[in-house]
Motif scaffolding. Structure first.
Motif, PDB file in Angstrom:
ATOM      1  N   THR A   1      -9.969   4.360  -1.048  1.00 34.24           N
ATOM      2  CA  THR A   1      -9.517   5.721  -0.797  1.00 34.24           C
ATOM      3  C   THR A   1      -8.182   5.939  -1.488  1.00 34.24           C
ATOM      4  OG1 THR A   1      -8.816   7.297   0.904  1.00 34.24           O
ATOM      5  CG2 THR A   1      -8.513   4.981   1.416  1.00 34.24           C
ATOM      6  N   ARG A   2      -8.013   7.125  -2.091  1.00 32.43           N
ATOM      7  CA  ARG A   2      -6.761   7.477  -2.758  1.00 32.43           C
ATOM      8  C   ARG A   2      -6.118   8.650  -2.037  1.00 32.43           C
ATOM      9  NH1 ARG A   2      -7.831   7.206  -9.299  1.00 32.43           N
ATOM     10  NH2 ARG A   2      -8.502   5.020  -9.379  1.00 32.43           N
ATOM     11  N   LEU A   3      -4.788   8.581  -1.942  1.00 30.56           N
ATOM     12  CA  LEU A   3      -4.043   9.625  -1.262  1.00 30.56           C
ATOM     13  C   LEU A   3      -2.927  10.129  -2.175  1.00 30.56           C
ATOM     14  CD1 LEU A   3      -3.585  11.139   1.444  1.00 30.56           C
ATOM     15  CD2 LEU A   3      -1.931   9.344   2.018  1.00 30.56           C
ATOM     16  N   GLU A   4      -2.888  11.467  -2.364  1.00 36.77           N
ATOM     17  CA  GLU A   4      -1.813  12.096  -3.136  1.00 36.77           C
ATOM     18  C   GLU A   4      -0.653  12.386  -2.197  1.00 36.77           C
ATOM     19  OE1 GLU A   4      -1.493  12.778  -6.324  1.00 36.77           O
ATOM     20  OE2 GLU A   4      -3.473  12.028  -6.937  1.00 36.77           O
ATOM     21  N   LEU A   5       0.494  11.782  -2.484  1.00 38.91           N
ATOM     22  CA  LEU A   5       1.680  11.958  -1.652  1.00 38.91           C
ATOM     23  C   LEU A   5       2.659  12.890  -2.344  1.00 38.91           C
ATOM     24  CD1 LEU A   5       2.383   8.367  -0.281  1.00 38.91           C
ATOM     25  CD2 LEU A   5       1.683  10.365   1.036  1.00 38.91           C
ATOM     26  N   ASP A   6       2.918  14.034  -1.731  1.00 42.59           N
ATOM     27  CA  ASP A   6       3.937  14.982  -2.212  1.00 42.59           C
ATOM     28  C   ASP A   6       5.030  15.017  -1.155  1.00 42.59           C
ATOM     29  OD1 ASP A   6       5.506  17.224  -2.811  1.00 42.59           O
ATOM     30  OD2 ASP A   6       3.837  18.183  -3.866  1.00 42.59           O
ATOM     31  N   SER A   7       6.175  14.456  -1.468  1.00 40.93           N
ATOM     32  CA  SER A   7       7.226  14.290  -0.472  1.00 40.93           C
ATOM     33  C   SER A   7       7.716  15.620   0.080  1.00 40.93           C
ATOM     34  CB  SER A   7       8.404  13.515  -1.075  1.00 40.93           C
ATOM     35  OG  SER A   7       8.868  14.169  -2.251  1.00 40.93           O
ATOM     36  N   ALA A   8       7.552  16.714  -0.677  1.00 45.57           N
ATOM     37  CA  ALA A   8       7.997  18.022  -0.190  1.00 45.57           C
ATOM     38  C   ALA A   8       6.898  18.689   0.624  1.00 45.57           C
ATOM     39  CB  ALA A   8       8.399  18.907  -1.361  1.00 45.57           C
ATOM     40  N   GLU A   9       5.688  18.729   0.078  1.00 47.87           N
ATOM     41  CA  GLU A   9       4.584  19.421   0.749  1.00 47.87           C
ATOM     42  C   GLU A   9       4.213  18.758   2.069  1.00 47.87           C
ATOM     43  OE1 GLU A   9      -0.127  20.457  -0.092  1.00 47.87           O
ATOM     44  OE2 GLU A   9       1.204  19.922  -1.761  1.00 47.87           O
ATOM     45  N   LEU A  10       4.231  17.430   2.118  1.00 53.23           N
ATOM     46  CA  LEU A  10       3.834  16.714   3.324  1.00 53.23           C
ATOM     47  C   LEU A  10       4.993  16.529   4.310  1.00 53.23           C
ATOM     48  CD1 LEU A  10       1.553  13.936   1.767  1.00 53.23           C
ATOM     49  CD2 LEU A  10       0.858  16.022   2.958  1.00 53.23           C
ATOM     50  N   ASP A  11       6.175  17.012   3.951  1.00 58.05           N
ATOM     51  CA  ASP A  11       7.339  16.907   4.832  1.00 58.05           C
ATOM     52  C   ASP A  11       7.559  15.461   5.264  1.00 58.05           C
ATOM     53  OD1 ASP A  11       9.527  17.622   6.325  1.00 58.05           O
ATOM     54  OD2 ASP A  11       8.344  18.219   8.094  1.00 58.05           O
ATOM     55  N   LEU A  12       7.804  14.606   4.254  1.00 55.60           N
ATOM     56  CA  LEU A  12       7.958  13.180   4.520  1.00 55.60           C
ATOM     57  C   LEU A  12       9.394  12.810   4.892  1.00 55.60           C
ATOM     58  CD1 LEU A  12       5.757  11.708   1.649  1.00 55.60           C
ATOM     59  CD2 LEU A  12       5.119  12.227   4.020  1.00 55.60           C
ATOM     60  N   GLY A  13      10.297  13.817   4.888  1.00 52.28           N
ATOM     61  CA  GLY A  13      11.671  13.542   5.286  1.00 52.28           C
ATOM     62  C   GLY A  13      12.337  12.509   4.390  1.00 52.28           C
ATOM     63  N   ARG A  14      12.966  11.540   5.018  1.00 52.34           N
ATOM     64  CA  ARG A  14      13.654  10.482   4.284  1.00 52.34           C
ATOM     65  C   ARG A  14      12.740   9.298   4.016  1.00 52.34           C
ATOM     66  NH1 ARG A  14      16.979   7.869   6.767  1.00 52.34           N
ATOM     67  NH2 ARG A  14      18.274   7.269   4.993  1.00 52.34           N
ATOM     68  N   GLY A  15      11.442   9.450   4.360  1.00 59.65           N
ATOM     69  CA  GLY A  15      10.497   8.367   4.128  1.00 59.65           C
ATOM     70  C   GLY A  15       9.996   7.788   5.434  1.00 59.65           C
ATOM     71  N   GLY A  16       9.391   6.630   5.342  1.00 57.16           N
ATOM     72  CA  GLY A  16       8.832   5.988   6.522  1.00 57.16           C
ATOM     73  C   GLY A  16       7.785   4.961   6.116  1.00 57.16           C
ATOM     74  N   GLU A  17       6.749   4.838   6.929  1.00 52.13           N
ATOM     75  CA  GLU A  17       5.710   3.828   6.711  1.00 52.13           C
ATOM     76  C   GLU A  17       4.369   4.522   6.513  1.00 52.13           C
ATOM     77  OE1 GLU A  17       5.514  -0.403   8.700  1.00 52.13           O
ATOM     78  OE2 GLU A  17       4.403   1.021   9.938  1.00 52.13           O
ATOM     79  N   VAL A  18       3.719   4.217   5.377  1.00 54.11           N
ATOM     80  CA  VAL A  18       2.389   4.749   5.074  1.00 54.11           C
ATOM     81  C   VAL A  18       1.370   3.656   5.408  1.00 54.11           C
ATOM     82  CG1 VAL A  18       0.867   5.691   3.297  1.00 54.11           C
ATOM     83  CG2 VAL A  18       3.321   6.217   3.255  1.00 54.11           C
ATOM     84  N   THR A  19       0.380   3.986   6.239  1.00 52.53           N
ATOM     85  CA  THR A  19      -0.583   2.995   6.742  1.00 52.53           C
ATOM     86  C   THR A  19      -2.006   3.403   6.402  1.00 52.53           C
ATOM     87  OG1 THR A  19       0.871   2.426   8.590  1.00 52.53           O
ATOM     88  CG2 THR A  19      -1.434   1.769   8.783  1.00 52.53           C
ATOM     89  N   CYS A  20      -2.771   2.445   5.900  1.00 48.44           N
ATOM     90  CA  CYS A  20      -4.202   2.615   5.668  1.00 48.44           C
ATOM     91  C   CYS A  20      -4.936   1.990   6.861  1.00 48.44           C
ATOM     92  CB  CYS A  20      -4.614   1.942   4.365  1.00 48.44           C
ATOM     93  SG  CYS A  20      -6.395   1.949   4.038  1.00 48.44           S
ATOM     94  N   VAL A  21      -5.853   2.762   7.475  1.00 50.12           N
ATOM     95  CA  VAL A  21      -6.569   2.325   8.676  1.00 50.12           C
ATOM     96  C   VAL A  21      -8.065   2.241   8.360  1.00 50.12           C
ATOM     97  CG1 VAL A  21      -7.040   2.760  11.110  1.00 50.12           C
ATOM     98  CG2 VAL A  21      -4.845   3.467  10.108  1.00 50.12           C
TER      99      VAL A  21
END
Length: 435
Positions: free
Chosen positions: A355-375
């Motif tokens: 699975t691929r995920l497009e991460l847009d730090s502005a659109e997804l409101d990721l703030g200062r970052g964090g932990e991205v988890t694949c389940v």
């Protein structure tokens, strides 16, 4: 001191309780299934279903008159003597008033010789014994919660309802799960009535595999001549000593593989008789997860990048992949399943999926970052893999960022003062030398 009447009362109560506890053989509700007569023209024969009752006992006591319930015909009430006590198993005897009941089906059975190569030696004689001239039934039962499956062949003198178990085949592994590469034991036990003239003439055991219309012979053994069939699956065997001594016909698979998942049928042959039980094996292997790239590159607000998660080495096919994000505030939220690829199958039969995920730090409101988890949610268990996302240059700095900037400013100020002092000192020394 306790008087005689009290002692007698207690003894009577104890005797009644003991009698209830010892009377462990059930009265089984069964469906009597048989084909209707008089149909022809090549059409499949219709069947009739009638409710019946089986009163089970282990010793051949004289039959007592049993009053049939209103919805059961008296001709469909039978007394079954099972010397082995297999039909008295607790899974076939639910508590009184229980809604869940064992499954039971009884059919008329016609004894006949087998034409299979590993069973035909059992009936080398061209004549059938007089013993076969009787009423024969085949009964299939499944206990509560899949604890037990039983198949029996019973015999009764013609026109009587007092049957005796001649052959029973059982399994306690109705449904089995195994990890990939581990050994597997599929339970199958046989019992033949020693008082029957058919029990001393040998036996044969056959194991077959079926899955989605595909079938194959796994193993076949002629116990009379002590010979195996020419076709035998690699890694499959029996405990031959236990088979002859204790009736242990269990199949042993030394190493479970994905192709072993499916339905297994254990069939036991006596001269003119056959009974079988079925069981299901499912080879389960949870996925291994990996995330790319790892570690993730530093991101700035508004930047987009792709992260990929690959699940590999799992079986069976069903798998749910999704993404989660946990911010610096400790709160988690789902990011969806991303863009899923199709399944790919490896040489060992296991599967993989990505699975691929497009991460847009502005659109997804990721703030200062964090932990991205694949389940990954799978029959073999839930698996997780995580990477850390760092977003720099965030518009509203935190206290930590402010302190860091103050520290950097102090360092720069000190450095500037040191350089200025050095230059000033060097200039003063030069002027003194010129004077």
């Amino acid at each position: 001191m306790m008087n005689i009447s009290t002692i007698y009362t207690l003894c009577l109560v104890a005797a009644v309780c003991c009698g209830e506890a010892c009377s462990s053989c059930p009265v089984l509700e069964c469906w009597f299934v048989q084909e209707k007569t008089g149909r022809g023209g090549g059409l499949a024969a219709a069947t009739t279903l009638e409710k019946s009752l089986l009163h089970i006992q282990t010793d051949p006591h004289p039959a007592e008159s049993q009053q049939a319930p209103p919805d059961i015909h008296p001709d469909r009430v039978y007394l079954i003597t099972d010397p082995a006590g297999t039909l008295c198993h607790r899974s076939l005897n639910p508590p009184r008033g229980s809604v869940e009941k064992p499954q039971c089906e009884i059919n008329p059975f016609l004894p006949q010789p087998s034409t299979l190569k590993w069973a035909s030696p059992l009936t080398d004689s061209a004549s059938s014994p007089i013993y076969l001239q009787a009423d024969w039934f085949s009964t299939a039962l499944q206990g509560l919660s899949g604890q037990l499956a039983v198949s029996t062949i019973t015999r009764a003198p013609t026109a009587t309802k007092e049957h005796r178990v001649v052959l029973s085949v059982t399994t306690t592994t109705v449904s089995v799960q195994s990890r990939l590469g581990g050994p597997v034991l599929l339970d199958c036990g046989l019992w033949a009535d020693p008082s029957s003239p058919l029990s001393g003439s040998g036996f044969a055991v056959e194991w077959r595999y079926q899955f989605r219309g595909d079938g194959r012979l796994v193993l076949a053994y002629d116990g009379k001549t002590d010979r195996l069939a020419d076709v035998q699956e690699e890694g499959a065997t029996l405990d031959y000593e236990g088979l002859h001594q204790r009736g242990n016909a269990s199949l042993i698979l030394r190493e479970a593989k994905v192709r072993h998942s499916g339905l297994y049928i254990c069939t036991v042959y006596l001269p003119y008789l056959v009974a079988q039980v079925t069981m299901e094996l499912q080879v389960v292997e949870p996925p291994s997860l990996s995330i790319h790239p790892s570690p993730l590159p530093l991101a700035v607000p508004g930047q987009s990048f792709t992260v990929q998660c690959e699940a590999s080495g799992f079986a069976p096919l069903a798998l749910e992949l999704s993404w989660e994000f946990k911010g610096t505030d400790g709160k988690s939220r789902p990011l969806g399943s991303g863009s899923l690829t199709g399944h790919r199958q490896a040489w060992d039969g296991t599967y993989s999926q990505s699975t691929r995920l497009e991460l847009d730090s502005a659109e997804l409101d990721l703030g200062r970052g964090g932990e991205v988890t694949c389940v990954a949610v799978h029959l073999g268990g839930t698996r997780r893999a995580s990477v850390t996302l760092n977003v720099i240059g965030f518009s509203s700095p935190s206290i930590e960022d402010s302190m860091a900037m103050v520290g950097v400013a102090l360092v720069l100020y000190g450095l500037i003062k040191f350089v200025s002092w050095t230059v000033t000192s060097s200039g003063n020394k030069g002027q003194r030398k010129l004077k």
